[in-house]
Scaffold this motif. Structure first.
Motif, PDB file in Angstrom:
ATOM      1  N   LYS A   1     -80.704 103.640  27.117  1.00 56.75           N
ATOM      2  CA  LYS A   1     -79.652 102.613  27.104  1.00 56.75           C
ATOM      3  C   LYS A   1     -78.579 103.045  26.131  1.00 56.75           C
ATOM      4  O   LYS A   1     -78.862 103.447  25.001  1.00 56.75           O
ATOM      5  N   THR A   2     -77.341 103.031  26.568  1.00 62.94           N
ATOM      6  CA  THR A   2     -76.191 103.222  25.693  1.00 62.94           C
ATOM      7  C   THR A   2     -75.736 101.832  25.235  1.00 62.94           C
ATOM      8  O   THR A   2     -76.299 100.823  25.659  1.00 62.94           O
ATOM      9  N   PRO A   3     -74.712 101.734  24.379  1.00 63.74           N
ATOM     10  CA  PRO A   3     -74.248 100.394  24.012  1.00 63.74           C
ATOM     11  C   PRO A   3     -73.826  99.535  25.199  1.00 63.74           C
ATOM     12  O   PRO A   3     -73.876  98.304  25.122  1.00 63.74           O
ATOM     13  N   ALA A   4     -73.439 100.156  26.322  1.00 63.16           N
ATOM     14  CA  ALA A   4     -72.935  99.377  27.466  1.00 63.16           C
ATOM     15  C   ALA A   4     -73.754  99.545  28.738  1.00 63.16           C
ATOM     16  O   ALA A   4     -73.747  98.648  29.583  1.00 63.16           O
ATOM     17  N   ASP A   5     -74.433 100.687  28.892  1.00 60.84           N
ATOM     18  CA  ASP A   5     -74.988 101.046  30.200  1.00 60.84           C
ATOM     19  C   ASP A   5     -76.443 101.505  30.110  1.00 60.84           C
ATOM     20  O   ASP A   5     -76.893 101.995  29.070  1.00 60.84           O
ATOM     21  N   TYR A   6     -77.135 101.429  31.241  1.00 60.36           N
ATOM     22  CA  TYR A   6     -78.398 102.151  31.386  1.00 60.36           C
ATOM     23  C   TYR A   6     -78.071 103.615  31.682  1.00 60.36           C
ATOM     24  O   TYR A   6     -77.033 103.939  32.269  1.00 60.36           O
ATOM     25  N   PHE A   7     -78.981 104.488  31.261  1.00 59.51           N
ATOM     26  CA  PHE A   7     -78.766 105.940  31.361  1.00 59.51           C
ATOM     27  C   PHE A   7     -80.031 106.560  31.943  1.00 59.51           C
ATOM     28  O   PHE A   7     -81.123 106.426  31.376  1.00 59.51           O
TER      29      PHE A   7
ATOM     30  N   GLY B   1     -73.086  98.847  33.459  1.00 58.58           N
ATOM     31  CA  GLY B   1     -73.384  99.638  34.637  1.00 58.58           C
ATOM     32  C   GLY B   1     -74.532 100.593  34.395  1.00 58.58           C
ATOM     33  O   GLY B   1     -75.305 100.456  33.434  1.00 58.58           O
ATOM     34  N   VAL B   2     -74.625 101.608  35.264  1.00 53.72           N
ATOM     35  CA  VAL B   2     -75.727 102.562  35.237  1.00 53.72           C
ATOM     36  C   VAL B   2     -75.153 103.976  35.361  1.00 53.72           C
ATOM     37  O   VAL B   2     -74.474 104.294  36.337  1.00 53.72           O
ATOM     38  N   ILE B   3     -75.438 104.813  34.354  1.00 54.54           N
ATOM     39  CA  ILE B   3     -75.100 106.233  34.394  1.00 54.54           C
ATOM     40  C   ILE B   3     -76.316 106.975  34.931  1.00 54.54           C
ATOM     41  O   ILE B   3     -77.417 106.853  34.389  1.00 54.54           O
ATOM     42  N   VAL B   4     -76.123 107.744  35.995  1.00 52.06           N
ATOM     43  CA  VAL B   4     -77.200 108.559  36.559  1.00 52.06           C
ATOM     44  C   VAL B   4     -76.770 110.011  36.455  1.00 52.06           C
ATOM     45  O   VAL B   4     -75.640 110.366  36.820  1.00 52.06           O
ATOM     46  N   THR B   5     -77.659 110.869  35.963  1.00 55.27           N
ATOM     47  CA  THR B   5     -77.267 112.258  35.720  1.00 55.27           C
ATOM     48  C   THR B   5     -78.387 113.214  36.092  1.00 55.27           C
ATOM     49  O   THR B   5     -79.554 112.819  36.240  1.00 55.27           O
ATOM     50  N   ALA B   6     -78.014 114.487  36.264  1.00 54.95           N
ATOM     51  CA  ALA B   6     -78.972 115.543  36.592  1.00 54.95           C
ATOM     52  C   ALA B   6     -78.394 116.870  36.131  1.00 54.95           C
ATOM     53  O   ALA B   6     -77.176 117.022  35.968  1.00 54.95           O
ATOM     54  N   LYS B   7     -79.287 117.831  35.927  1.00 60.41           N
ATOM     55  CA  LYS B   7     -78.825 119.186  35.663  1.00 60.41           C
ATOM     56  C   LYS B   7     -78.028 119.666  36.863  1.00 60.41           C
ATOM     57  O   LYS B   7     -78.380 119.387  38.017  1.00 60.41           O
ATOM     58  N   ALA B   8     -76.955 120.397  36.620  1.00 55.55           N
ATOM     59  CA  ALA B   8     -76.019 120.756  37.690  1.00 55.55           C
ATOM     60  C   ALA B   8     -76.678 121.620  38.761  1.00 55.55           C
ATOM     61  O   ALA B   8     -77.511 122.489  38.465  1.00 55.55           O
ATOM     62  N   ASP B   9     -76.269 121.367  39.995  1.00 57.99           N
ATOM     63  CA  ASP B   9     -76.670 122.201  41.122  1.00 57.99           C
ATOM     64  C   ASP B   9     -75.478 122.983  41.663  1.00 57.99           C
ATOM     65  O   ASP B   9     -75.519 123.506  42.777  1.00 57.99           O
TER      66      ASP B   9
ATOM     67  N   ILE C   1     -74.313 117.092  36.378  1.00 58.74           N
ATOM     68  CA  ILE C   1     -73.601 116.235  37.316  1.00 58.74           C
ATOM     69  C   ILE C   1     -73.972 114.786  37.006  1.00 58.74           C
ATOM     70  O   ILE C   1     -74.943 114.505  36.301  1.00 58.74           O
ATOM     71  N   SER C   2     -73.187 113.851  37.524  1.00 58.80           N
ATOM     72  CA  SER C   2     -73.460 112.437  37.259  1.00 58.80           C
ATOM     73  C   SER C   2     -72.861 111.570  38.348  1.00 58.80           C
ATOM     74  O   SER C   2     -72.032 112.018  39.149  1.00 58.80           O
ATOM     75  N   ARG C   3     -73.325 110.312  38.368  1.00 62.12           N
ATOM     76  CA  ARG C   3     -72.685 109.244  39.139  1.00 62.12           C
ATOM     77  C   ARG C   3     -72.719 107.998  38.262  1.00 62.12           C
ATOM     78  O   ARG C   3     -73.521 107.909  37.321  1.00 62.12           O
ATOM     79  N   PHE C   4     -71.833 107.038  38.563  1.00 58.95           N
ATOM     80  CA  PHE C   4     -71.774 105.824  37.747  1.00 58.95           C
ATOM     81  C   PHE C   4     -71.571 104.621  38.654  1.00 58.95           C
ATOM     82  O   PHE C   4     -70.651 104.584  39.470  1.00 58.95           O
ATOM     83  N   PHE C   5     -72.461 103.632  38.484  1.00 63.48           N
ATOM     84  CA  PHE C   5     -72.417 102.410  39.286  1.00 63.48           C
ATOM     85  C   PHE C   5     -72.222 101.209  38.361  1.00 63.48           C
ATOM     86  O   PHE C   5     -72.924 101.074  37.364  1.00 63.48           O
TER      87      PHE C   5
ATOM     88  N   ILE D   1     -67.081  97.177  40.221  1.00 60.22           N
ATOM     89  CA  ILE D   1     -66.919  98.570  40.640  1.00 60.22           C
ATOM     90  C   ILE D   1     -68.243  99.035  41.225  1.00 60.22           C
ATOM     91  O   ILE D   1     -69.212  99.256  40.485  1.00 60.22           O
ATOM     92  N   ALA D   2     -68.316  99.175  42.541  1.00 58.18           N
ATOM     93  CA  ALA D   2     -69.581  99.613  43.152  1.00 58.18           C
ATOM     94  C   ALA D   2     -69.937 100.999  42.626  1.00 58.18           C
ATOM     95  O   ALA D   2     -70.947 101.167  41.933  1.00 58.18           O
ATOM     96  N   GLU D   3     -69.121 102.002  42.933  1.00 59.43           N
ATOM     97  CA  GLU D   3     -69.294 103.337  42.358  1.00 59.43           C
ATOM     98  C   GLU D   3     -67.955 103.817  41.842  1.00 59.43           C
ATOM     99  O   GLU D   3     -66.980 103.871  42.578  1.00 59.43           O
ATOM    100  N   ASP D   4     -67.927 104.201  40.563  1.00 57.52           N
ATOM    101  CA  ASP D   4     -66.704 104.696  39.942  1.00 57.52           C
ATOM    102  C   ASP D   4     -66.559 106.180  40.271  1.00 57.52           C
ATOM    103  O   ASP D   4     -67.517 106.942  40.112  1.00 57.52           O
TER     104      ASP D   4
END
Length: 267
Positions: A148-154, A179-187, A194-198, A204-207
């Motif tokens: 958890k960041t101050p604002a988002d799940y990670f 919102g939710v930060i989703v990340t992975a090692k780059a492919d 890489i990341s996505r943010f919802f 904002i559905a997906e930023d």
């Protein structure tokens, strides 16, 4: 009729049309009521609208989604700095200081990039909300890390799972926080991660590209990869690139931007 107010749309964290993250930038002549600012942001219907108000040689900067005001936004700050330079409102060799709900933020032109000086947003491990897993449509076994960041799940996942996510946004909107930060090692070879943010709860559905998320992505991947300078790719439909490096308790975000249109508000 009210005084005409300059209004711009800028694609941030890209140098190409129809990619990156679009933000509206409104140059105010005087302070306006929050309800008016929120109304403009809803009318623009972009993930963020930035409002700039001169304060001496500096600027007050506020960010609104279509539904609420937020404390920190990277791509709309990049867009605001790009407008000031594009319209020759500040010298190209002069740092720009923005006074915000997250404190003073500095932007400067460095070669072909704009750099933003933002505070690190630390991550702490947290418990797993069932709504989060249900909203993302994955199993807990897929999680490599949850914090958890101050604002988002990670969340860290593998790259294939991240790219294939099709969230249930009404369910995800019930998860507490921005919102939710989703990340992975780059492919992809050009990026380190890489990341996505919802953020459906914030309208904002997906930023497309989320600068503020990289204030948490940087310390996470810097420690994990043992690197001080990183490149992130946000794997949304539009996509965008963010260069990141650390300076103490700050993160420097680097990106490009492109002016798409400009006009005037007359209300």
């Amino acid at each position: 009729m009210s005084a005409k107010i300059p209004l711009f749309q800028v694609n941030a964290f890209t140098d190409r049309p129809f990619s990156g993250n679009p933000a509206a930038v409104c140059l105010l002549h005087e302070d306006r009521e929050p309800a008016w600012l929120q109304g403009v942001a809803a009318e623009m219907n972009l993930s963020e609208t930035a409002f700039l108000l001169p304060q001496g040689q500096d600027f007050q900067l506020r960010w609104f989604t279509p539904t609420l005001e937020v404390d920190l936004c990277g791509h709309a700050t990049l867009a605001a700095a790009h407008v000031l330079l594009n319209q020759n409102l500040v010298p190209a060799d002069q740092p720009m200081t923005f006074h915000t709900r997250s404190g003073p933020l500095i932007a400067r032109q460095v070669g072909n990039y704009l750099e933003l000086d933002f505070p690190i947003q630390p991550i702490v491990p947290t418990e797993l909300p069932e709504l989060l897993i249900a909203g993302l449509g994955i199993t807990g076994a897929k999680l490599k890390f949850l914090g958890k960041t101050p604002a988002d799940y990670f969340i860290e996942l593998d790259a294939e799972t991240l790219r294939g996510l099709q969230p249930n946004f009404p369910t995800l909107a019930q998860v507490p926080g921005r919102g939710v930060i989703v990340t992975a090692k780059a492919d992809v070879p050009e990026a380190d991660f890489i990341s996505r943010f919802f953020a459906p709860a914030a309208g904002i559905a997906e930023d497309p590209v989320t600068g503020s998320a990289h204030c948490s992505l940087y310390p996470y991947w810097s420690e994990k990869l043992d690197k001080k300078q990183l490149t992130g790719f946000q794997a949304s439909g539009r996509g965008g690139w963010v260069k990141v490096r650390g300076e103490g308790e700050r993160v420097v975000l680097g990106g490009q931007a492109l002016l798409i249109w400009q006009g005037e508000l007359v209300v």
